[in-house]
Design a protein around this motif. Structure first.
Motif, PDB file in Angstrom:
ATOM      1  N   PHE A   1     -45.494  -7.244 -44.005  1.00 47.26           N
ATOM      2  CA  PHE A   1     -44.868  -8.556 -43.807  1.00 47.26           C
ATOM      3  C   PHE A   1     -45.506  -9.579 -44.749  1.00 47.26           C
ATOM      4  CE2 PHE A   1     -44.784  -6.208 -39.842  1.00 47.26           C
ATOM      5  CZ  PHE A   1     -43.458  -6.320 -39.432  1.00 47.26           C
ATOM      6  N   THR A   2     -44.679 -10.367 -45.389  1.00 47.40           N
ATOM      7  CA  THR A   2     -45.201 -11.449 -46.226  1.00 47.40           C
ATOM      8  C   THR A   2     -45.265 -12.767 -45.466  1.00 47.40           C
ATOM      9  OG1 THR A   2     -42.976 -11.880 -47.083  1.00 47.40           O
ATOM     10  CG2 THR A   2     -44.393 -10.417 -48.382  1.00 47.40           C
ATOM     11  N   GLN A   3     -44.655 -12.806 -44.274  1.00 50.36           N
ATOM     12  CA  GLN A   3     -44.680 -14.019 -43.469  1.00 50.36           C
ATOM     13  C   GLN A   3     -45.125 -13.687 -42.046  1.00 50.36           C
ATOM     14  OE1 GLN A   3     -41.446 -16.796 -43.687  1.00 50.36           O
ATOM     15  NE2 GLN A   3     -40.736 -16.005 -45.664  1.00 50.36           N
ATOM     16  N   PRO A   4     -46.133 -14.381 -41.539  1.00 51.59           N
ATOM     17  CA  PRO A   4     -46.628 -14.128 -40.183  1.00 51.59           C
ATOM     18  C   PRO A   4     -45.541 -14.233 -39.115  1.00 51.59           C
ATOM     19  CG  PRO A   4     -48.149 -15.533 -41.371  1.00 51.59           C
ATOM     20  CD  PRO A   4     -46.932 -15.404 -42.236  1.00 51.59           C
ATOM     21  N   LYS A   5     -44.587 -15.155 -39.293  1.00 54.64           N
ATOM     22  CA  LYS A   5     -43.551 -15.321 -38.270  1.00 54.64           C
ATOM     23  C   LYS A   5     -42.716 -14.053 -38.116  1.00 54.64           C
ATOM     24  CE  LYS A   5     -40.041 -17.384 -41.327  1.00 54.64           C
ATOM     25  NZ  LYS A   5     -39.142 -18.545 -41.546  1.00 54.64           N
ATOM     26  N   ASP A   6     -42.525 -13.319 -39.228  1.00 55.51           N
ATOM     27  CA  ASP A   6     -41.773 -12.065 -39.150  1.00 55.51           C
ATOM     28  C   ASP A   6     -42.581 -11.006 -38.405  1.00 55.51           C
ATOM     29  OD1 ASP A   6     -39.690 -13.202 -40.565  1.00 55.51           O
ATOM     30  OD2 ASP A   6     -40.412 -12.509 -42.507  1.00 55.51           O
ATOM     31  N   ALA A   7     -43.898 -11.022 -38.616  1.00 53.49           N
ATOM     32  CA  ALA A   7     -44.760 -10.077 -37.900  1.00 53.49           C
ATOM     33  C   ALA A   7     -44.757 -10.382 -36.406  1.00 53.49           C
ATOM     34  CB  ALA A   7     -46.182 -10.145 -38.454  1.00 53.49           C
ATOM     35  N   LEU A   8     -44.766 -11.662 -36.048  1.00 50.70           N
ATOM     36  CA  LEU A   8     -44.719 -12.048 -34.638  1.00 50.70           C
ATOM     37  C   LEU A   8     -43.411 -11.597 -33.988  1.00 50.70           C
ATOM     38  CD1 LEU A   8     -46.212 -15.658 -34.821  1.00 50.70           C
ATOM     39  CD2 LEU A   8     -47.259 -13.675 -33.721  1.00 50.70           C
ATOM     40  N   ALA A   9     -42.314 -11.748 -34.728  1.00 51.93           N
ATOM     41  CA  ALA A   9     -41.017 -11.314 -34.208  1.00 51.93           C
ATOM     42  C   ALA A   9     -41.003  -9.801 -34.004  1.00 51.93           C
ATOM     43  CB  ALA A   9     -39.904 -11.734 -35.160  1.00 51.93           C
ATOM     44  N   ALA A  10     -41.583  -9.070 -34.948  1.00 55.38           N
ATOM     45  CA  ALA A  10     -41.636  -7.610 -34.848  1.00 55.38           C
ATOM     46  C   ALA A  10     -42.511  -7.162 -33.680  1.00 55.38           C
ATOM     47  CB  ALA A  10     -42.146  -7.015 -36.156  1.00 55.38           C
ATOM     48  N   MET A  11     -43.560  -7.928 -33.388  1.00 58.59           N
ATOM     49  CA  MET A  11     -44.434  -7.587 -32.268  1.00 58.59           C
ATOM     50  C   MET A  11     -43.672  -7.608 -30.949  1.00 58.59           C
ATOM     51  SD  MET A  11     -47.652  -6.872 -33.084  1.00 58.59           S
ATOM     52  CE  MET A  11     -48.684  -7.291 -31.674  1.00 58.59           C
ATOM     53  N   LYS A  12     -42.685  -8.489 -30.835  1.00 55.56           N
ATOM     54  CA  LYS A  12     -41.906  -8.584 -29.597  1.00 55.56           C
ATOM     55  C   LYS A  12     -41.048  -7.339 -29.370  1.00 55.56           C
ATOM     56  CE  LYS A  12     -41.626 -13.641 -29.687  1.00 55.56           C
ATOM     57  NZ  LYS A  12     -40.736 -14.819 -29.787  1.00 55.56           N
TER      58      LYS A  12
ATOM     59  N   GLY B   1     -53.413 -18.637 -41.090  1.00 55.19           N
ATOM     60  CA  GLY B   1     -53.815 -17.333 -40.587  1.00 55.19           C
ATOM     61  C   GLY B   1     -54.482 -17.387 -39.227  1.00 55.19           C
ATOM     62  N   LEU B   2     -55.264 -18.435 -38.969  1.00 51.41           N
ATOM     63  CA  LEU B   2     -55.921 -18.561 -37.676  1.00 51.41           C
ATOM     64  C   LEU B   2     -54.906 -18.769 -36.559  1.00 51.41           C
ATOM     65  CD1 LEU B   2     -59.018 -20.787 -38.502  1.00 51.41           C
ATOM     66  CD2 LEU B   2     -58.956 -18.331 -38.119  1.00 51.41           C
ATOM     67  N   THR B   3     -53.855 -19.529 -36.860  1.00 51.26           N
ATOM     68  CA  THR B   3     -52.789 -19.740 -35.876  1.00 51.26           C
ATOM     69  C   THR B   3     -52.109 -18.413 -35.536  1.00 51.26           C
ATOM     70  OG1 THR B   3     -52.390 -21.968 -36.715  1.00 51.26           O
ATOM     71  CG2 THR B   3     -50.638 -20.964 -35.390  1.00 51.26           C
ATOM     72  N   PHE B   4     -51.838 -17.631 -36.559  1.00 55.67           N
ATOM     73  CA  PHE B   4     -51.209 -16.318 -36.371  1.00 55.67           C
ATOM     74  C   PHE B   4     -52.089 -15.417 -35.512  1.00 55.67           C
ATOM     75  CE2 PHE B   4     -50.910 -11.926 -38.224  1.00 55.67           C
ATOM     76  CZ  PHE B   4     -49.724 -11.570 -37.589  1.00 55.67           C
ATOM     77  N   ILE B   5     -53.360 -15.342 -35.858  1.00 53.75           N
ATOM     78  CA  ILE B   5     -54.285 -14.476 -35.134  1.00 53.75           C
ATOM     79  C   ILE B   5     -54.440 -14.933 -33.691  1.00 53.75           C
ATOM     80  CG2 ILE B   5     -56.708 -13.744 -35.002  1.00 53.75           C
ATOM     81  CD1 ILE B   5     -56.717 -13.962 -38.115  1.00 53.75           C
ATOM     82  N   ARG B   6     -54.507 -16.250 -33.497  1.00 53.57           N
ATOM     83  CA  ARG B   6     -54.652 -16.777 -32.144  1.00 53.57           C
ATOM     84  C   ARG B   6     -53.449 -16.404 -31.280  1.00 53.57           C
ATOM     85  NH1 ARG B   6     -55.807 -21.567 -33.435  1.00 53.57           N
ATOM     86  NH2 ARG B   6     -53.739 -22.522 -33.285  1.00 53.57           N
ATOM     87  N   GLN B   7     -52.247 -16.491 -31.851  1.00 45.39           N
ATOM     88  CA  GLN B   7     -51.044 -16.143 -31.095  1.00 45.39           C
ATOM     89  C   GLN B   7     -51.014 -14.651 -30.756  1.00 45.39           C
ATOM     90  OE1 GLN B   7     -47.302 -17.645 -32.555  1.00 45.39           O
ATOM     91  NE2 GLN B   7     -48.207 -19.578 -33.210  1.00 45.39           N
ATOM     92  N   ILE B   8     -51.439 -13.842 -31.690  1.00 52.45           N
ATOM     93  CA  ILE B   8     -51.506 -12.402 -31.429  1.00 52.45           C
ATOM     94  C   ILE B   8     -52.483 -12.131 -30.291  1.00 52.45           C
ATOM     95  CG2 ILE B   8     -52.285 -10.181 -32.350  1.00 52.45           C
ATOM     96  CD1 ILE B   8     -49.566 -10.969 -33.403  1.00 52.45           C
ATOM     97  N   ARG B   9     -53.661 -12.735 -30.366  1.00 48.20           N
ATOM     98  CA  ARG B   9     -54.684 -12.462 -29.363  1.00 48.20           C
ATOM     99  C   ARG B   9     -54.261 -12.951 -27.981  1.00 48.20           C
ATOM    100  NH1 ARG B   9     -56.406  -8.953 -29.508  1.00 48.20           N
ATOM    101  NH2 ARG B   9     -57.806  -8.945 -31.300  1.00 48.20           N
ATOM    102  N   GLN B  10     -53.546 -14.075 -27.917  1.00 51.41           N
ATOM    103  CA  GLN B  10     -53.108 -14.612 -26.637  1.00 51.41           C
ATOM    104  C   GLN B  10     -52.066 -13.726 -25.964  1.00 51.41           C
ATOM    105  OE1 GLN B  10     -51.751 -18.523 -27.757  1.00 51.41           O
ATOM    106  NE2 GLN B  10     -53.763 -19.466 -27.516  1.00 51.41           N
ATOM    107  N   ASN B  11     -51.216 -13.103 -26.757  1.00 52.53           N
ATOM    108  CA  ASN B  11     -50.096 -12.340 -26.195  1.00 52.53           C
ATOM    109  C   ASN B  11     -50.278 -10.828 -26.230  1.00 52.53           C
ATOM    110  OD1 ASN B  11     -48.119 -14.600 -25.666  1.00 52.53           O
ATOM    111  ND2 ASN B  11     -48.504 -14.945 -27.830  1.00 52.53           N
ATOM    112  N   TYR B  12     -51.175 -10.343 -27.095  1.00 55.20           N
ATOM    113  CA  TYR B  12     -51.371  -8.898 -27.233  1.00 55.20           C
ATOM    114  C   TYR B  12     -52.877  -8.633 -27.295  1.00 55.20           C
ATOM    115  CZ  TYR B  12     -46.534  -9.548 -28.711  1.00 55.20           C
ATOM    116  OH  TYR B  12     -45.213  -9.923 -28.778  1.00 55.20           O
TER     117      TYR B  12
END
Length: 340
Positions: A33-44, A62-73
């Motif tokens: 993924f070149t965009q974190p938002k696409d990775a977040l969508a794929a995680m769902k 990047g910290l925002t992306f990682i924080r969202q991942i850690r909160q939900n997964y």
């Protein structure tokens, strides 16, 4: 088959890592993924077991992306990539339980070491005499003792661990014993941002008994503590000066042990002990004292209302501010102003 997400805004970096990782392990299902938002969508849709992500990307921090991942997964294993010079940024990311980070450009051996580390966490640990839960408890206990520089407690913990192994009367292979003690040391080195070395494992080569393994591990941990003390002696005064300056500039904002520890990348317990050692008072006590002094100055030199002064000193609740002020001065803010 483990699902791995590579997230980086540089296509060239993505392609290179994908090629290397595919050759290293055929049991990886890799998505780029070149965009974190696409990775977040794929995680769902299909959550990844592993994420390796850059921490500086234009579309999403990047910290925002990682924080969202850690909160939900919470079970997803995360590693990060950073450019040379981004160390402080990387340390911040480590507070979100990131297992490791690599500095760009990534080379094959570093990527191999990272993958081995991650897979060792995903695959069932081959520890015939200690469960993952017991090992986690050992890790937490030793980390706490290291932060407190309590060598006696560290020695006691390792003695208990050795007795646990002996008490189960199991035939433990040398490789498994090295894996246990070595893994514990690796965790300590990573948590304390110390340089890793193969010497950690070479020191076990001459060991032939559990007691010797424990002794070598204790020696290594004592060295970590002593190195830590030496570094602290050189930098602690400067660090406390920076924290005091930060407090002075932010008296009207949230100031707590946890928030300041996060700002300066410290373990909160360690920061509390360090601050008291250097200043002779607790951090909370110091903050309250400075806020009261600031309030006195504003009461004497401005015509601001008590509510304004309360907010300027970091107290949104005026009644609580009045209570704290009176406790420390013997007067309410209004009484103090009249006396001046």
């Amino acid at each position: 088959m483990y699902r791995l997400f590579l997230v980086d805004d540089e296509n060239g970096q993505l392609d290179l890592m994908e090629q290397i990782l595919k050759k290293m392990n055929s049991n990886l299902e890799i998505h780029c993924f070149t965009q974190p938002k696409d990775a977040l969508a794929a995680m769902k849709q299909n959550p990844a077991h592993i994420i390796i992500s850059d921490i500086r990307m234009p579309q999403m921090d990047g910290l925002t992306f990682i924080r969202q991942i850690r909160q939900n997964y919470s079970d997803t294993i995360i590693a990060i990539l950073s450019a040379y010079g981004d160390f402080s940024y990387a340390k911040k990311a480590m507070s979100y339980s990131v297992v490791d980070y690599l500095v760009k450009p990534v080379n094959r051996q570093e990527l191999q070491n990272l993958l081995n580390n991650i897979l060792s966490r995903l695959e069932p640990l081959n520890f015939p005499y200690i469960s993952p839960k017991e090992f986690e408890q050992l890790e937490r206990s030793v980390m706490s003792a290291v932060y407190q520089s309590d060598l006696d407690e560290i020695s006691h913990i390792l003695e208990q661990f050795t007795e646990l192994v002996r008490g189960r009367d199991l035939t433990c292979s040398r490789a498994v014993i090295v894996q246990n003690f070595g893994h514990l040391l690796l965790i300590l080195y990573r948590h304390l941002n110390l340089e890793l070395s193969d010497e950690i494992f070479r020191n076990f080569e001459s060991c032939s008994s559990l007691e010797q393994f424990s002794s070598v591990a204790l020696s290594q941990i004592k060295q970590i503590v002593n190195d830590r003390k030496a570094i602290e002696k050189q930098s602690s005064s400067h660090t406390i000066d920076e924290i005091i300056h930060y407090i002075e500039k932010n008296l009207g904002k949230e100031l707590s042990l946890m928030s300041i520890a996060e700002q300066f990348h410290f373990n909160s317990s360690y920061l509390s002990n360090l601050f008291k050692k250097q200043t002779g008072m607790g951090l909370k006590e110091y903050i309250i004292g400075r806020r009261i002094e600031h309030a006195k100055d504003l009461l004497c030199n401005t015509n601001w209302k008590i509510q304004q002064i309360s907010a300027k000193c970091g107290y949104e609740d005026v009644s609580y501010f009045v209570q704290i002020f009176k406790k420390h001065t013997g007067f309410s803010p209004s009484q103090f102003r009249k006396r001046m």
